[in-house]
Write a protein that holds these residues in place. Sequence first.
Motif, PDB file in Angstrom:
ATOM      1  N   LYS A   3       0.903  -1.151   0.119  1.00  0.00           N
ATOM      2  CA  LYS A   3      -0.084  -0.090   0.033  1.00  0.00           C
ATOM      3  C   LYS A   3       0.921   1.151   0.004  1.00  0.00           C
ATOM      4  O   LYS A   3       0.630   2.084  -0.619  1.00  0.00           O
ATOM      5  N   TYR A   4       2.048   1.266   0.729  1.00  0.00           N
ATOM      6  CA  TYR A   4       2.767   2.437   0.911  1.00  0.00           C
ATOM      7  C   TYR A   4       4.202   2.006   0.376  1.00  0.00           C
ATOM      8  O   TYR A   4       4.793   0.756   0.608  1.00  0.00           O
ATOM      9  N   LYS A   5       4.940   2.979  -0.258  1.00  0.00           N
ATOM     10  CA  LYS A   5       6.478   2.771  -0.508  1.00  0.00           C
ATOM     11  C   LYS A   5       7.197   2.490   0.796  1.00  0.00           C
ATOM     12  O   LYS A   5       6.902   2.894   1.996  1.00  0.00           O
ATOM     13  N   ALA A   6       8.292   1.766   0.648  1.00  0.00           N
ATOM     14  CA  ALA A   6       8.929   1.362   1.904  1.00  0.00           C
ATOM     15  C   ALA A   6       9.592   2.771   2.354  1.00  0.00           C
ATOM     16  O   ALA A   6       9.965   3.703   1.634  1.00  0.00           O
ATOM     17  N   ILE A   7       9.637   2.705   3.712  1.00  0.00           N
ATOM     18  CA  ILE A   7      10.235   3.888   4.581  1.00  0.00           C
ATOM     19  C   ILE A   7      11.601   4.079   4.534  1.00  0.00           C
ATOM     20  O   ILE A   7      12.386   3.083   4.600  1.00  0.00           O
ATOM     21  N   PRO A   8      12.130   5.017   4.102  1.00  0.00           N
ATOM     22  CA  PRO A   8      13.689   5.297   3.882  1.00  0.00           C
ATOM     23  C   PRO A   8      14.543   5.077   4.967  1.00  0.00           C
ATOM     24  O   PRO A   8      13.967   5.272   5.981  1.00  0.00           O
ATOM     25  N   GLN A   9      15.782   4.374   5.024  1.00  0.00           N
ATOM     26  CA  GLN A   9      16.422   4.343   5.992  1.00  0.00           C
ATOM     27  C   GLN A   9      16.651   5.399   7.141  1.00  0.00           C
ATOM     28  O   GLN A   9      17.146   6.510   6.453  1.00  0.00           O
ATOM     29  N   GLY A  10      16.474   5.260   8.473  1.00  0.00           N
ATOM     30  CA  GLY A  10      16.818   6.324   8.963  1.00  0.00           C
ATOM     31  C   GLY A  10      15.483   7.190   9.589  1.00  0.00           C
ATOM     32  O   GLY A  10      15.452   7.928  10.222  1.00  0.00           O
ATOM     33  N   PHE A  11      14.322   6.739   8.859  1.00  0.00           N
ATOM     34  CA  PHE A  11      13.084   7.539   9.209  1.00  0.00           C
ATOM     35  C   PHE A  11      12.094   6.572   9.745  1.00  0.00           C
ATOM     36  O   PHE A  11      11.941   5.392   9.618  1.00  0.00           O
ATOM     37  N   MET A  12      11.086   7.343  10.320  1.00  0.00           N
ATOM     38  CA  MET A  12      10.116   6.535  11.166  1.00  0.00           C
ATOM     39  C   MET A  12       8.745   7.075  11.192  1.00  0.00           C
ATOM     40  O   MET A  12       8.716   8.349  10.957  1.00  0.00           O
ATOM     41  N   THR A  13       7.677   6.190  11.006  1.00  0.00           N
ATOM     42  CA  THR A  13       6.409   6.634  10.940  1.00  0.00           C
ATOM     43  C   THR A  13       6.067   7.190  12.156  1.00  0.00           C
ATOM     44  O   THR A  13       6.398   6.870  13.290  1.00  0.00           O
ATOM     45  N   VAL A  14       4.823   7.901  12.208  1.00  0.00           N
ATOM     46  CA  VAL A  14       4.199   8.242  13.455  1.00  0.00           C
ATOM     47  C   VAL A  14       3.763   7.021  14.311  1.00  0.00           C
ATOM     48  O   VAL A  14       4.050   7.186  15.548  1.00  0.00           O
ATOM     49  N   GLY A  15       3.347   6.186  13.967  1.00  0.00           N
ATOM     50  CA  GLY A  15       3.087   5.002  14.575  1.00  0.00           C
ATOM     51  C   GLY A  15       4.192   4.270  15.202  1.00  0.00           C
ATOM     52  O   GLY A  15       4.265   3.822  16.333  1.00  0.00           O
ATOM     53  N   GLU A  16       5.340   4.273  14.519  1.00  0.00           N
ATOM     54  CA  GLU A  16       6.557   3.793  15.050  1.00  0.00           C
ATOM     55  C   GLU A  16       7.099   4.499  16.091  1.00  0.00           C
ATOM     56  O   GLU A  16       7.670   3.897  17.218  1.00  0.00           O
ATOM     57  N   VAL A  17       6.997   5.569  15.978  1.00  0.00           N
ATOM     58  CA  VAL A  17       7.590   6.668  17.020  1.00  0.00           C
ATOM     59  C   VAL A  17       6.793   6.559  18.076  1.00  0.00           C
ATOM     60  O   VAL A  17       7.204   6.487  19.243  1.00  0.00           O
ATOM     61  N   ALA A  18       5.514   6.606  18.217  1.00  0.00           N
ATOM     62  CA  ALA A  18       4.562   6.328  19.177  1.00  0.00           C
ATOM     63  C   ALA A  18       4.740   5.253  19.958  1.00  0.00           C
ATOM     64  O   ALA A  18       4.772   5.290  21.188  1.00  0.00           O
ATOM     65  N   LYS A  19       5.087   3.936  19.236  1.00  0.00           N
ATOM     66  CA  LYS A  19       5.155   2.803  19.903  1.00  0.00           C
ATOM     67  C   LYS A  19       6.593   2.697  20.831  1.00  0.00           C
ATOM     68  O   LYS A  19       6.715   2.354  21.937  1.00  0.00           O
ATOM     69  N   LYS A  20       7.667   3.377  20.210  1.00  0.00           N
ATOM     70  CA  LYS A  20       8.873   3.398  20.583  1.00  0.00           C
ATOM     71  C   LYS A  20       9.005   4.139  21.871  1.00  0.00           C
ATOM     72  O   LYS A  20       9.677   3.793  22.882  1.00  0.00           O
ATOM     73  N   MET A  21       8.132   5.575  21.850  1.00  0.00           N
ATOM     74  CA  MET A  21       8.419   6.206  22.964  1.00  0.00           C
ATOM     75  C   MET A  21       7.089   6.230  23.918  1.00  0.00           C
ATOM     76  O   MET A  21       7.011   6.944  24.887  1.00  0.00           O
ATOM     77  N   GLY A  22       6.152   5.203  23.771  1.00  0.00           N
ATOM     78  CA  GLY A  22       5.329   5.100  24.817  1.00  0.00           C
ATOM     79  C   GLY A  22       4.078   6.255  24.825  1.00  0.00           C
ATOM     80  O   GLY A  22       3.438   6.819  25.968  1.00  0.00           O
ATOM     81  N   VAL A  23       3.842   6.911  23.597  1.00  0.00           N
ATOM     82  CA  VAL A  23       2.902   7.738  23.566  1.00  0.00           C
ATOM     83  C   VAL A  23       1.931   7.434  22.548  1.00  0.00           C
ATOM     84  O   VAL A  23       1.986   6.419  21.806  1.00  0.00           O
ATOM     85  N   THR A  24       0.665   8.398  22.263  1.00  0.00           N
ATOM     86  CA  THR A  24      -0.376   7.909  21.335  1.00  0.00           C
ATOM     87  C   THR A  24      -0.165   8.609  20.068  1.00  0.00           C
ATOM     88  O   THR A  24       0.518   9.705  20.110  1.00  0.00           O
ATOM     89  N   VAL A  25      -0.516   8.022  18.950  1.00  0.00           N
ATOM     90  CA  VAL A  25      -0.583   8.841  17.727  1.00  0.00           C
ATOM     91  C   VAL A  25      -1.119  10.157  17.715  1.00  0.00           C
ATOM     92  O   VAL A  25      -0.645  11.308  17.087  1.00  0.00           O
ATOM     93  N   ARG A  26      -2.265  10.195  18.383  1.00  0.00           N
ATOM     94  CA  ARG A  26      -2.753  11.273  18.432  1.00  0.00           C
ATOM     95  C   ARG A  26      -2.031  12.719  19.254  1.00  0.00           C
ATOM     96  O   ARG A  26      -2.211  13.751  18.928  1.00  0.00           O
ATOM     97  N   THR A  27      -1.306  12.044  20.417  1.00  0.00           N
ATOM     98  CA  THR A  27      -0.579  13.239  20.881  1.00  0.00           C
ATOM     99  C   THR A  27       0.456  13.665  19.935  1.00  0.00           C
ATOM    100  O   THR A  27       0.830  14.967  20.010  1.00  0.00           O
TER     101      THR A  27
END
Length: 265
Positions: A3-27
Amino acid sequence: MAKYKAIPQGFMTVGEVAKKMGVTVRTLQYYDKEELLSPSSESKGGRRLYTNKDLVTLHQIISLKSLGFSLGDIKQRLISLESPTDFANVLTKQADSIREKIEHLTASLTAIEQLKKEVLQMQTVNFKKYADIIVNLQMKNGSYYLIKRFDDDTLDHIRNRFDKESGLNFMDRFNRLSDEIIELQKASVSPESEKCQRVVKEYWGLIMEFTNGDMSMLPKLMEIGNIDTATNAWEERQKIVNDYLEPALQIYFSRLGTNPFEEIQ
């Protein structure tokens, strides 16, 4: 087909950041909207992308928010991260803020433990006294022990007679004079001496200031000041003062030719 092209190396989606840092996507979306933390890049497919540097900035935000800072304050406190020195400055400021928070929490814990001790010693429920103790603990007034010894009429007199500033000023003068009296006692200075009688005169002046000249309060003050067995450091200190002053006051009143304590009995 993905559905989406591969994410470039060294970058993260909002969902990945939310999961890593323990916050919500909405935040994260809210921080972006408030221009507190915006993604560093965008994919060809239009996805908002974050970097590791954004994670460090997010850590700044989360840490400052946990310390009670508003988002407006945080925006002013964020430090750019262009060098190791910048990052070290971030950590230094966070450490300083945490130390301040620890000091505040330690003081709050001490006050709570002291209040619990006083409540249990009082044996009866008296929210008016509880409130007075809390106020004095917040003012760091070490003489809050006195409150549980006062009756309601005396406490009402104190509330009407003193505000916060004048009350602390009075207690400061009272404590400094008590320190001087204890030094006289340690030095075995005679109650008849000029030095002792000068201090006694000043002490009596404080009593008159406290009562505002109302002699009917003296019996209550005598009862409050009667400490047979000290239960805390303040009472131990005051017992020394009382024992030393008793004969000195008798001499003082004898020289005046009057004894207000005998007159009101």
